[in-house]
Each structure stands twice: as structure tokens, then as C-alpha cells.
Design a protein around this motif. Sequence first.
Motif, PDB file in Angstrom:
ATOM      1  N   ARG A  48       0.865  -1.176   0.000  1.00  0.00           N
ATOM      2  CA  ARG A  48       0.000   0.000   0.000  1.00  0.00           C
ATOM      3  C   ARG A  48       0.903   1.227   0.000  1.00  0.00           C
ATOM      4  NH1 ARG A  48      -3.511   3.120   3.814  1.00  0.00           N
ATOM      5  NH2 ARG A  48      -1.906   2.663   5.312  1.00  0.00           N
ATOM      6  N   ILE A  49       0.876   1.998  -1.080  1.00  0.00           N
ATOM      7  CA  ILE A  49       1.737   3.182  -1.129  1.00  0.00           C
ATOM      8  C   ILE A  49       0.997   4.406  -0.643  1.00  0.00           C
ATOM      9  CG2 ILE A  49       3.350   2.322  -2.838  1.00  0.00           C
ATOM     10  CD1 ILE A  49       1.766   3.817  -4.964  1.00  0.00           C
ATOM     11  N   SER A  50      -0.312   4.407  -0.739  1.00  0.00           N
ATOM     12  CA  SER A  50      -1.121   5.460  -0.138  1.00  0.00           C
ATOM     13  C   SER A  50      -2.524   4.904  -0.016  1.00  0.00           C
ATOM     14  CB  SER A  50      -1.090   6.731  -0.982  1.00  0.00           C
ATOM     15  OG  SER A  50      -1.716   6.492  -2.215  1.00  0.00           O
ATOM     16  N   PRO A  51      -3.380   5.535   0.799  1.00  0.00           N
ATOM     17  CA  PRO A  51      -4.714   4.957   1.007  1.00  0.00           C
ATOM     18  C   PRO A  51      -5.433   4.739  -0.314  1.00  0.00           C
ATOM     19  CG  PRO A  51      -4.322   6.685   2.589  1.00  0.00           C
ATOM     20  CD  PRO A  51      -3.160   6.707   1.637  1.00  0.00           C
ATOM     21  N   GLY A  52      -5.748   3.512  -0.606  1.00  0.00           N
ATOM     22  CA  GLY A  52      -6.481   3.203  -1.826  1.00  0.00           C
ATOM     23  C   GLY A  52      -5.610   2.865  -3.016  1.00  0.00           C
ATOM     24  N   ILE A  53      -4.305   3.010  -2.888  1.00  0.00           N
ATOM     25  CA  ILE A  53      -3.429   2.680  -4.018  1.00  0.00           C
ATOM     26  C   ILE A  53      -2.388   1.661  -3.577  1.00  0.00           C
ATOM     27  CG2 ILE A  53      -1.815   3.541  -5.745  1.00  0.00           C
ATOM     28  CD1 ILE A  53      -3.221   6.229  -5.554  1.00  0.00           C
ATOM     29  N   TRP A  54      -2.350   0.571  -4.317  1.00  0.00           N
ATOM     30  CA  TRP A  54      -1.443  -0.524  -4.005  1.00  0.00           C
ATOM     31  C   TRP A  54      -0.518  -0.733  -5.188  1.00  0.00           C
ATOM     32  CZ3 TRP A  54      -2.353  -3.452   0.576  1.00  0.00           C
ATOM     33  CH2 TRP A  54      -3.476  -3.038   1.294  1.00  0.00           C
ATOM     34  N   THR A  55       0.683  -1.172  -4.902  1.00  0.00           N
ATOM     35  CA  THR A  55       1.601  -1.432  -5.990  1.00  0.00           C
ATOM     36  C   THR A  55       2.294  -2.768  -5.773  1.00  0.00           C
ATOM     37  OG1 THR A  55       3.415  -0.538  -7.282  1.00  0.00           O
ATOM     38  CG2 THR A  55       3.540  -0.231  -4.918  1.00  0.00           C
ATOM     39  N   CYS A  56       2.639  -3.401  -6.888  1.00  0.00           N
ATOM     40  CA  CYS A  56       3.319  -4.689  -6.829  1.00  0.00           C
ATOM     41  C   CYS A  56       4.795  -4.462  -7.106  1.00  0.00           C
ATOM     42  CB  CYS A  56       2.715  -5.642  -7.865  1.00  0.00           C
ATOM     43  SG  CYS A  56       3.643  -7.180  -8.012  1.00  0.00           S
ATOM     44  N   VAL A  63      -2.658  -0.934  -8.284  1.00  0.00           N
ATOM     45  CA  VAL A  63      -4.025  -1.369  -8.082  1.00  0.00           C
ATOM     46  C   VAL A  63      -4.756  -0.346  -7.221  1.00  0.00           C
ATOM     47  CG1 VAL A  63      -5.500  -3.234  -7.230  1.00  0.00           C
ATOM     48  CG2 VAL A  63      -3.224  -3.757  -8.110  1.00  0.00           C
ATOM     49  N   ALA A  64      -5.899   0.089  -7.693  1.00  0.00           N
ATOM     50  CA  ALA A  64      -6.744   0.948  -6.865  1.00  0.00           C
ATOM     51  C   ALA A  64      -7.638   0.061  -6.025  1.00  0.00           C
ATOM     52  CB  ALA A  64      -7.585   1.864  -7.741  1.00  0.00           C
TER      53      ALA A  64
END
Length: 73
Positions: A48-56, A63-64
Motif C-alpha cells: 500500500r503506497i497510499s490509502p487506496g493505491i497498491w503497488t506490486c 491497483v486501486a
Amino acid sequence: MPRTKKVGATGRYGARYGKGVKKRIIAIEKKQKVKHKCPECLKNGLKRISPGIWTCPKCGLKVAGKAYEPGTK
Ligand SMILES: [Zn+2]
């Protein structure tokens, strides 16, 4: 020395939160510890890089999702 009640892991949040909020924080923290699967490369490890945004970190997919879990179900 002030008397402090022991409230487990949530004690660091202080007394400004009620009991119900503490329960919710515990639930959120449990979710944050769970590893999430990347829908692209299927590796566990979405971050989770910020609330609601994820990164692989494996394939760089973004990913939102919801604030505390990716919307990949
Ligand atoms: Zn991936």
C-alpha cells in the motif's frame, strides 16, 4: 506517576479514542499485516503506497482499492 490502564496493543493511541474505535483499529491493523496477491503476476506482496493505491514490487502494477485492502477480489 500517573495511573494508566493497560489496553494492549492499542495503548499507544492514548485515551482520546473510545473502545469501539480501538476495536476497529485492531481489525485494520490485522488487515494491513495480511499479504495481498497481485492480480497480474499472482505474487503475494502488494504494498500500500497510499490509502487506496497498491503497488506490486514484482511487476510494478498499480491497483486501486479500498483504503486498507486492494480491490482484487
Ligand atoms: Zn505483480
